[in-house]
Design a protein around this motif. Structure first.
Motif, mmCIF file in Angstrom:
data_model
loop_
_atom_site.group_PDB
_atom_site.id
_atom_site.type_symbol
_atom_site.label_atom_id
_atom_site.label_comp_id
_atom_site.label_asym_id
_atom_site.label_seq_id
_atom_site.Cartn_x
_atom_site.Cartn_y
_atom_site.Cartn_z
ATOM 1 N N VAL A 82 46.344 30.538 26.676
ATOM 2 C CA VAL A 82 45.414 31.070 28.106
ATOM 3 C C VAL A 82 44.756 31.679 27.658
ATOM 4 C CG1 VAL A 82 47.533 30.324 29.494
ATOM 5 C CG2 VAL A 82 47.742 32.634 28.357
ATOM 6 N N LEU A 83 44.070 32.362 28.804
ATOM 7 C CA LEU A 83 43.160 33.821 28.571
ATOM 8 C C LEU A 83 44.061 35.289 29.104
ATOM 9 C CD1 LEU A 83 39.558 32.543 30.318
ATOM 10 C CD2 LEU A 83 40.624 31.914 27.966
ATOM 11 N N VAL A 84 43.628 36.328 28.619
ATOM 12 C CA VAL A 84 44.203 37.018 28.846
ATOM 13 C C VAL A 84 43.412 38.589 28.971
ATOM 14 C CG1 VAL A 84 46.211 39.458 27.539
ATOM 15 C CG2 VAL A 84 46.885 36.413 27.852
ATOM 16 N N PHE A 85 43.379 39.274 29.824
ATOM 17 C CA PHE A 85 42.906 40.024 29.702
ATOM 18 C C PHE A 85 43.545 41.724 29.619
ATOM 19 C CE2 PHE A 85 40.348 37.160 32.082
ATOM 20 C CZ PHE A 85 39.205 36.660 31.285
ATOM 21 N N SER A 86 43.212 42.848 29.187
ATOM 22 C CA SER A 86 44.302 42.940 28.873
ATOM 23 C C SER A 86 43.532 44.969 28.550
ATOM 24 C CB SER A 86 45.628 42.840 27.773
ATOM 25 O OG SER A 86 45.722 44.179 27.102
ATOM 26 N N THR A 87 44.336 45.609 29.339
ATOM 27 C CA THR A 87 43.947 47.543 28.872
ATOM 28 C C THR A 87 45.445 47.986 28.723
ATOM 29 O OG1 THR A 87 44.773 47.962 31.660
ATOM 30 C CG2 THR A 87 42.423 47.706 30.160
ATOM 31 N N GLN A 88 45.764 47.449 27.895
ATOM 32 C CA GLN A 88 47.217 47.707 27.392
ATOM 33 C C GLN A 88 46.930 48.761 26.045
ATOM 34 O OE1 GLN A 88 50.465 48.940 26.523
ATOM 35 N NE2 GLN A 88 51.145 46.623 26.841
ATOM 36 N N ILE A 89 47.432 49.809 25.780
ATOM 37 C CA ILE A 89 46.528 51.085 25.171
ATOM 38 C C ILE A 89 47.911 50.810 23.409
ATOM 39 C CG2 ILE A 89 47.458 53.238 24.787
ATOM 40 C CD1 ILE A 89 46.143 54.041 27.622
ATOM 41 N N ASN A 90 49.580 51.195 23.864
ATOM 42 C CA ASN A 90 49.908 50.454 22.845
ATOM 43 C C ASN A 90 49.859 49.920 21.437
ATOM 44 O OD1 ASN A 90 52.673 50.444 20.829
ATOM 45 N ND2 ASN A 90 53.398 52.063 22.121
#
Length: 259
Positions: free
Chosen positions: A57-65
């Motif tokens: 799957v495609l995962v669009f992320s703004t995860q900072i950690n």
């Protein structure tokens, strides 16, 4: 996916997906993935979906950690890291390290901007559909147009996203008897911006709402007379027929230099 609201990741992801019109994407929004437990649950969903679809799957992320982000990267997905893509390049360009603080863009940490947005939303709600006429002197902009031409959602979007105090005034039958501006609006002419719409589209919108003024003839008449008023009084206006609320707001803000 994000350790906060996920609004940024969702907006950027949707913008990219919109370029592939022939594919129907199934979307899953995963906000507040900010602990190891939540990350593991998110990874389980990712791996399950990839297995069911037979492809990552495609995962669009703004995860900072960084540690949590790496766990997601190692899962069965194609990872689009908006944070690393942009922040790393900015750090290099500015020769500075970012704060790596979560929730900066949508949180209350930016007190002035947050307060402006809340005040603007309340203002738009209290000034909707011709209400709050006594507050028009405080407005940054006053949208005018026939009923159901897009005034209310545009005002609320500008208030929510940009902290703009936007009021709106519906041009009713009495206002459209001639091309003269309604008396209440004359002193605020510099703040006025008109909205127009294709009469057929307007008729369909009104018909869905079971309006008693939904006939095509009525819609044609109102749109024509509203545009006559705009032209006569040199009021800038925009056709909203094929334009999203986001685009309407951006075009108005640009034309009036509200930012």
């Amino acid at each position: 996916m994000s350790d906060r609201t996920g609004i940024t990741a969702e907006a950027l992801g949707n913008s990219l997906l919109s370029q592939f019109e022939d594919i129907k994407f199934e979307k899953n929004h995963l906000p507040f993935v900010d602990t190891l437990k939540k990350t593991k649950l998110a990874i389980k969903k990712i791996n399950t979906a990839s297995l069911e679809e037979g492809m990552p799957v495609l995962v669009f992320s703004t995860q900072i950690n960084q540690n949590l982000r790496q766990l997601i990267i190692d899962s069965n997905c194609i990872f689009f890291d908006f944070f690393d893509t942009f922040i790393s390049k900015m750090e290099h360009a500015l020769n500075l390290k970012s704060s790596h603080t979560v929730g900066r863009s949508h949180g209350v940490s930016q007190n002035d901007h947050y307060t402006d947005r809340i005040n603007s939303i309340n203002f738009s709600l209290n000034s909707d559909d011709g209400l709050g006429l006594k507050y028009y002197d405080q407005a940054d902009i006053i949208l005018i147009g026939a009923s159901r031409s897009g005034k209310t959602p545009s005002c609320l979007f500008m208030a929510l996203q940009y902290g703009i105090k936007a009021a709106n005034y519906p041009l009713i039958e009495q206002d459209l008897k001639n091309t003269k501006l309604p008396e209440i609006l004359q002193q605020y002419k510099d703040k006025l911006f008109g909205l127009s719409i294709n009469p057929i589209r307007l008729q369909k919108i009104r018909d869905k709402r079971k309006s008693n003024y939904a006939s095509l003839q009525q819609c044609q008449s109102e749109v024509r007379r509203a545009e006559d008023m705009y032209h006569t009084n040199n009021i800038r206006f925009l056709d909203t027929t094929q334009t999203s609320i986001e685009e309407i707001s951006a075009k108005i803000i640009n034309k009036l230099s509200l930012r």
